[in-house]
Scaffold this motif. Structure first.
Motif, PDB file in Angstrom:
ATOM      1  N   PRO A  47       0.846  -1.206   0.000  1.00  0.00           N
ATOM      2  CA  PRO A  47       0.000   0.000   0.000  1.00  0.00           C
ATOM      3  C   PRO A  47       0.879   1.253   0.000  1.00  0.00           C
ATOM      4  O   PRO A  47       1.684   1.463   0.898  1.00  0.00           O
ATOM      5  CB  PRO A  47      -0.781  -0.116   1.318  1.00  0.00           C
ATOM      6  CG  PRO A  47      -0.730  -1.562   1.674  1.00  0.00           C
ATOM      7  CD  PRO A  47       0.578  -2.068   1.164  1.00  0.00           C
ATOM      8  N   GLY A  48       0.728   2.071  -1.026  1.00  0.00           N
ATOM      9  CA  GLY A  48       1.603   3.226  -1.178  1.00  0.00           C
ATOM     10  C   GLY A  48       2.684   3.000  -2.221  1.00  0.00           C
ATOM     11  O   GLY A  48       3.341   3.922  -2.665  1.00  0.00           O
ATOM     12  N   ARG A  49       2.851   1.760  -2.602  1.00  0.00           N
ATOM     13  CA  ARG A  49       3.775   1.333  -3.663  1.00  0.00           C
ATOM     14  C   ARG A  49       5.131   2.040  -3.589  1.00  0.00           C
ATOM     15  O   ARG A  49       5.837   1.941  -2.603  1.00  0.00           O
ATOM     16  CB  ARG A  49       3.108   1.513  -5.023  1.00  0.00           C
ATOM     17  CG  ARG A  49       1.920   0.575  -5.219  1.00  0.00           C
ATOM     18  CD  ARG A  49       1.405   0.575  -6.647  1.00  0.00           C
ATOM     19  NE  ARG A  49       0.315  -0.386  -6.776  1.00  0.00           N
ATOM     20  CZ  ARG A  49      -0.963  -0.108  -6.501  1.00  0.00           C
ATOM     21  NH1 ARG A  49      -1.308   1.100  -6.136  1.00  0.00           N
ATOM     22  NH2 ARG A  49      -1.889  -1.041  -6.614  1.00  0.00           N
ATOM     23  N   ALA A  75       7.142  11.097 -12.690  1.00  0.00           N
ATOM     24  CA  ALA A  75       6.813  10.532 -14.005  1.00  0.00           C
ATOM     25  C   ALA A  75       5.713   9.483 -13.902  1.00  0.00           C
ATOM     26  O   ALA A  75       4.930   9.296 -14.844  1.00  0.00           O
ATOM     27  CB  ALA A  75       8.059   9.912 -14.634  1.00  0.00           C
ATOM     28  N   ARG A  76       5.624   8.807 -12.764  1.00  0.00           N
ATOM     29  CA  ARG A  76       4.610   7.769 -12.572  1.00  0.00           C
ATOM     30  C   ARG A  76       3.301   8.307 -12.017  1.00  0.00           C
ATOM     31  O   ARG A  76       2.364   7.556 -11.811  1.00  0.00           O
ATOM     32  CB  ARG A  76       5.157   6.683 -11.646  1.00  0.00           C
ATOM     33  CG  ARG A  76       6.210   5.780 -12.298  1.00  0.00           C
ATOM     34  CD  ARG A  76       6.871   4.891 -11.232  1.00  0.00           C
ATOM     35  NE  ARG A  76       7.659   3.829 -11.831  1.00  0.00           N
ATOM     36  CZ  ARG A  76       8.889   3.946 -12.310  1.00  0.00           C
ATOM     37  NH1 ARG A  76       9.475   5.144 -12.277  1.00  0.00           N
ATOM     38  NH2 ARG A  76       9.536   2.919 -12.820  1.00  0.00           N
ATOM     39  N   GLY A  77       3.245   9.624 -11.706  1.00  0.00           N
ATOM     40  CA  GLY A  77       1.988  10.236 -11.292  1.00  0.00           C
ATOM     41  C   GLY A  77       1.701  10.209  -9.809  1.00  0.00           C
ATOM     42  O   GLY A  77       0.539  10.372  -9.402  1.00  0.00           O
ATOM     43  N   TYR A  78       2.710  10.021  -8.969  1.00  0.00           N
ATOM     44  CA  TYR A  78       2.472  10.035  -7.522  1.00  0.00           C
ATOM     45  C   TYR A  78       2.238  11.464  -7.042  1.00  0.00           C
ATOM     46  O   TYR A  78       2.779  12.417  -7.617  1.00  0.00           O
ATOM     47  CB  TYR A  78       3.668   9.421  -6.785  1.00  0.00           C
ATOM     48  CG  TYR A  78       3.714   7.909  -6.881  1.00  0.00           C
ATOM     49  CD1 TYR A  78       3.168   7.115  -5.880  1.00  0.00           C
ATOM     50  CD2 TYR A  78       4.277   7.278  -7.987  1.00  0.00           C
ATOM     51  CE1 TYR A  78       3.192   5.730  -5.985  1.00  0.00           C
ATOM     52  CE2 TYR A  78       4.305   5.892  -8.102  1.00  0.00           C
ATOM     53  CZ  TYR A  78       3.763   5.126  -7.089  1.00  0.00           C
ATOM     54  OH  TYR A  78       3.777   3.757  -7.194  1.00  0.00           O
ATOM     55  N   PRO A  79       1.423  11.640  -5.969  1.00  0.00           N
ATOM     56  CA  PRO A  79       1.080  12.996  -5.509  1.00  0.00           C
ATOM     57  C   PRO A  79       2.299  13.733  -4.970  1.00  0.00           C
ATOM     58  O   PRO A  79       3.106  13.159  -4.226  1.00  0.00           O
ATOM     59  CB  PRO A  79       0.034  12.753  -4.412  1.00  0.00           C
ATOM     60  CG  PRO A  79       0.221  11.338  -3.990  1.00  0.00           C
ATOM     61  CD  PRO A  79       0.714  10.600  -5.184  1.00  0.00           C
ATOM     62  N   GLU A  80       2.385  15.003  -5.335  1.00  0.00           N
ATOM     63  CA  GLU A  80       3.556  15.804  -4.965  1.00  0.00           C
ATOM     64  C   GLU A  80       3.754  15.870  -3.456  1.00  0.00           C
ATOM     65  O   GLU A  80       4.871  15.752  -2.941  1.00  0.00           O
ATOM     66  CB  GLU A  80       3.401  17.218  -5.523  1.00  0.00           C
ATOM     67  CG  GLU A  80       4.549  18.155  -5.168  1.00  0.00           C
ATOM     68  CD  GLU A  80       4.281  19.577  -5.600  1.00  0.00           C
ATOM     69  OE1 GLU A  80       3.645  20.317  -4.826  1.00  0.00           O
ATOM     70  OE2 GLU A  80       4.698  19.940  -6.720  1.00  0.00           O
ATOM     71  N   GLY A  81       2.646  16.063  -2.703  1.00  0.00           N
ATOM     72  CA  GLY A  81       2.749  16.205  -1.253  1.00  0.00           C
ATOM     73  C   GLY A  81       3.392  14.996  -0.593  1.00  0.00           C
ATOM     74  O   GLY A  81       4.237  15.132   0.297  1.00  0.00           O
ATOM     75  N   LEU A  82       3.012  13.802  -1.040  1.00  0.00           N
ATOM     76  CA  LEU A  82       3.579  12.594  -0.443  1.00  0.00           C
ATOM     77  C   LEU A  82       5.008  12.344  -0.917  1.00  0.00           C
ATOM     78  O   LEU A  82       5.827  11.821  -0.163  1.00  0.00           O
ATOM     79  CB  LEU A  82       2.694  11.382  -0.755  1.00  0.00           C
ATOM     80  CG  LEU A  82       1.415  11.281   0.069  1.00  0.00           C
ATOM     81  CD1 LEU A  82       0.548  10.126  -0.410  1.00  0.00           C
ATOM     82  CD2 LEU A  82       1.750  11.101   1.548  1.00  0.00           C
ATOM     83  N   ILE A  83       5.318  12.716  -2.153  1.00  0.00           N
ATOM     84  CA  ILE A  83       6.710  12.589  -2.619  1.00  0.00           C
ATOM     85  C   ILE A  83       7.618  13.454  -1.750  1.00  0.00           C
ATOM     86  O   ILE A  83       8.641  12.984  -1.230  1.00  0.00           O
ATOM     87  CB  ILE A  83       6.833  13.017  -4.099  1.00  0.00           C
ATOM     88  CG1 ILE A  83       6.066  12.071  -5.016  1.00  0.00           C
ATOM     89  CG2 ILE A  83       8.311  13.046  -4.506  1.00  0.00           C
ATOM     90  CD1 ILE A  83       6.035  12.540  -6.468  1.00  0.00           C
ATOM     91  N   ILE A 142      -2.819   6.953  -5.145  1.00  0.00           N
ATOM     92  CA  ILE A 142      -1.671   6.187  -5.614  1.00  0.00           C
ATOM     93  C   ILE A 142      -1.962   5.621  -6.998  1.00  0.00           C
ATOM     94  O   ILE A 142      -2.972   4.924  -7.188  1.00  0.00           O
ATOM     95  CB  ILE A 142      -1.335   5.032  -4.642  1.00  0.00           C
ATOM     96  CG1 ILE A 142      -1.232   5.560  -3.212  1.00  0.00           C
ATOM     97  CG2 ILE A 142      -0.063   4.329  -5.070  1.00  0.00           C
ATOM     98  CD1 ILE A 142      -0.166   6.609  -2.997  1.00  0.00           C
ATOM     99  N   PRO A 143      -1.135   5.900  -7.985  1.00  0.00           N
ATOM    100  CA  PRO A 143      -1.365   5.352  -9.334  1.00  0.00           C
ATOM    101  C   PRO A 143      -1.253   3.835  -9.339  1.00  0.00           C
ATOM    102  O   PRO A 143      -0.511   3.249  -8.540  1.00  0.00           O
ATOM    103  CB  PRO A 143      -0.258   5.996 -10.173  1.00  0.00           C
ATOM    104  CG  PRO A 143       0.784   6.413  -9.198  1.00  0.00           C
ATOM    105  CD  PRO A 143       0.074   6.738  -7.924  1.00  0.00           C
ATOM    106  N   GLN A 144      -1.997   3.224 -10.222  1.00  0.00           N
ATOM    107  CA  GLN A 144      -1.970   1.769 -10.329  1.00  0.00           C
ATOM    108  C   GLN A 144      -0.620   1.304 -10.882  1.00  0.00           C
ATOM    109  O   GLN A 144       0.012   1.998 -11.680  1.00  0.00           O
ATOM    110  CB  GLN A 144      -3.099   1.282 -11.256  1.00  0.00           C
ATOM    111  CG  GLN A 144      -4.491   1.570 -10.721  1.00  0.00           C
ATOM    112  CD  GLN A 144      -4.761   0.872  -9.408  1.00  0.00           C
ATOM    113  OE1 GLN A 144      -4.474  -0.328  -9.249  1.00  0.00           O
ATOM    114  NE2 GLN A 144      -5.300   1.613  -8.443  1.00  0.00           N
TER     115      GLN A 144
END
Length: 433
Positions: free
Chosen positions: A95-97, A133-141, A205-207
């Motif tokens: 979860p969260g990949r 590039a994979r579309g993860y949310p900026e805040g969590l990155i 979270i992107p698939q």
């Protein structure tokens, strides 16, 4: 003159010098000289000379530039980039990949760098472009990177633990070992937070676009082998008693150099850059430590620490009450100073108070590092925030906002080691036996 008034005068002088932009080390020397000349009677020049000499040739301090050099070499090699490729296949189904790559990557790099800023720069350089590039949310990155990079201060080998050990005459090897379980605890808290956020809001979270089989995961894990060998060589030699921290640091530099050149993209020009960067950082820290040692001796001549400790003991403060007050104090101080400066500026005053209420100095060292970790992600002088801003160009307040949950998790970490001090003391006690 009453002790509280002396303390206020010295504090005002220190704040005034720092606010004028005077180097921390020079400010320490100036305040120490003023304290001796104004409030004591020993020869200030002789005390200054003997203190600087006595604290500049410590064998324990030799580990500091070696660990810094090891981190600088890794920062410029391909080994850090290989970590992303080695970790990603194993975390793609959690979860969260791939956000966990930031957490685990920082934890691994912290175990070979000893620096929070170096950890943020190295892991951020490889993970931010990939996750974006994979579309993860900026805040969590940004949040996972800023928060997890603070582990560079705690997970051994830690530069700030070496500074604390030298300043308080604690065993650096025991401090290193004491930082292992709290570091793993914080990794678990960060993992748990990311997983809970992902489970509560799956759309964040992107698939996963690709799935690796077990053989592919094993093949990718081979890229982690060099870093794993380095960690085992450094930490394993300390824990088993084969080498002192200084010996292990020298071993780490040799291994890091061999592995960096073996990776194929590390050049002699980069080696020279690493040597120069490590030299500048080491000189800065050594200068600060010399100034802190002189201030500590000067304080001893004035009698302030002893009298302050006696005054604290008359207040009848419990250990938890003192720790709560110190936590607020350190967080506020950390808003304006870097972590090493916080440690060297305060230990000579704080340690008598801490020992007066029966707090273990070894445990207090780990507590202090975790609290200083909070300051790394607190504006206006949060070093990790500056590093990430330099990597991304994003406004520092946005980065600080993203790091708030991880600040709160660090607060939870302080609570946990206070309630369960065995988290800190178990491994050092086992090492002693």
């Amino acid at each position: 003159m009453p002790d509280p008034l002396i303390a206020l005068i010295l504090l005002a002088l220190m704040i005034g010098l720092l606010s004028l932009g005077v180097w921390v080390a020079l400010a320490l020397f100036i305040v120490g000289l003023f304290a001796i000349i104004a409030f004591a009677n020993p020869p200030a020049g002789l005390v200054l000379a003997t203190t600087m000499w006595g604290h500049s040739h410590s064998w324990a301090l030799a580990a500091l530039p070696l660990f810094i050099l090891m981190g600088e070499i890794l920062l410029r090699s391909r080994l850090s980039g290989d970590m992303f490729s080695g970790l990603a296949p194993w975390l793609s189904r959690a979860p969260g990949r791939l956000l966990h790559v930031n957490v685990l990557g920082c934890a691994i790099f912290a175990a070979v760098s000893g620096s929070s800023a170096a950890t943020a720069a190295t892991i951020g350089r490889m993970s931010i472009p990939e996750l974006r590039a994979r579309g993860y949310p900026e805040g969590l990155i940004l949040g996972t990177l800023a928060g997890s990079a603070t582990l560079g201060l705690l997970i051994p080998p830690s530069i700030i633990l070496i500074v604390y050990g030298v300043a308080t005459e604690q065993s650096i090897a025991r401090l290193f070992v004491a930082g292992i379980l709290p570091g793993l605890m914080l990794v678990g808290l960060f993992f748990g937070y990311v997983a809970i956020r992902a489970l509560m809001n799956p759309d964040l979270i992107p698939q996963a676009t690709e799935h690796s089989g077990f053989k592919e995961k094993i093949r990718a894990s081979r890229r982690l082998t060099p870093v794993a060998l380095l960690i085992l060589g450094v930490i394993g030699s300390i824990y088993t008693g084969i080498a002192s921290p200084t010996d292990a640091a020298a071993l780490g530099v040799v291994l890091a150099t061999i592995l960096a050149f073996a990776s194929g993209d590390f050049t002699w020009a980069e080696m020279r850059e690493a040597l120069m960067a490590a030299t500048k950082t080491s000189c800065m820290i050594a200068f600060i430590l010399a100034g802190a040692a002189f201030l500590s001796i000067a304080m001893g001549f004035t009698g302030l620490p002893r009298n302050l400790a006696s005054w604290i003991s008359t207040l009848g403060l419990s250990a938890p009450a003192l720790l709560a007050a110190l936590t607020v104090f350190f967080v506020v101080l950390g808003c304006f100073l870097d972590g090493i400066s916080v440690v060297v500026l305060t230990t000579s005053i704080i340690m008598p108070m801490v020992q007066a209420v029966g707090i273990d100095p070894l445990w207090f060292g780990i507590y202090l590092v975790i609290v200083v970790e909070m300051s790394q992600i607190t504006p206006p002088v949060g070093f990790n925030l500056f590093v990430i801003q330099g990597l991304t160009g994003i406004d520092i307040l946005r980065i600080a906002k993203a790091a708030v949950p991880f600040f709160l998790l660090l607060v939870l970490g302080v609570v946990l080691i206070t309630v369960f001090p065995e988290i800190v003391t178990t491994l050092p006690d086992a090492m002693a036996n």
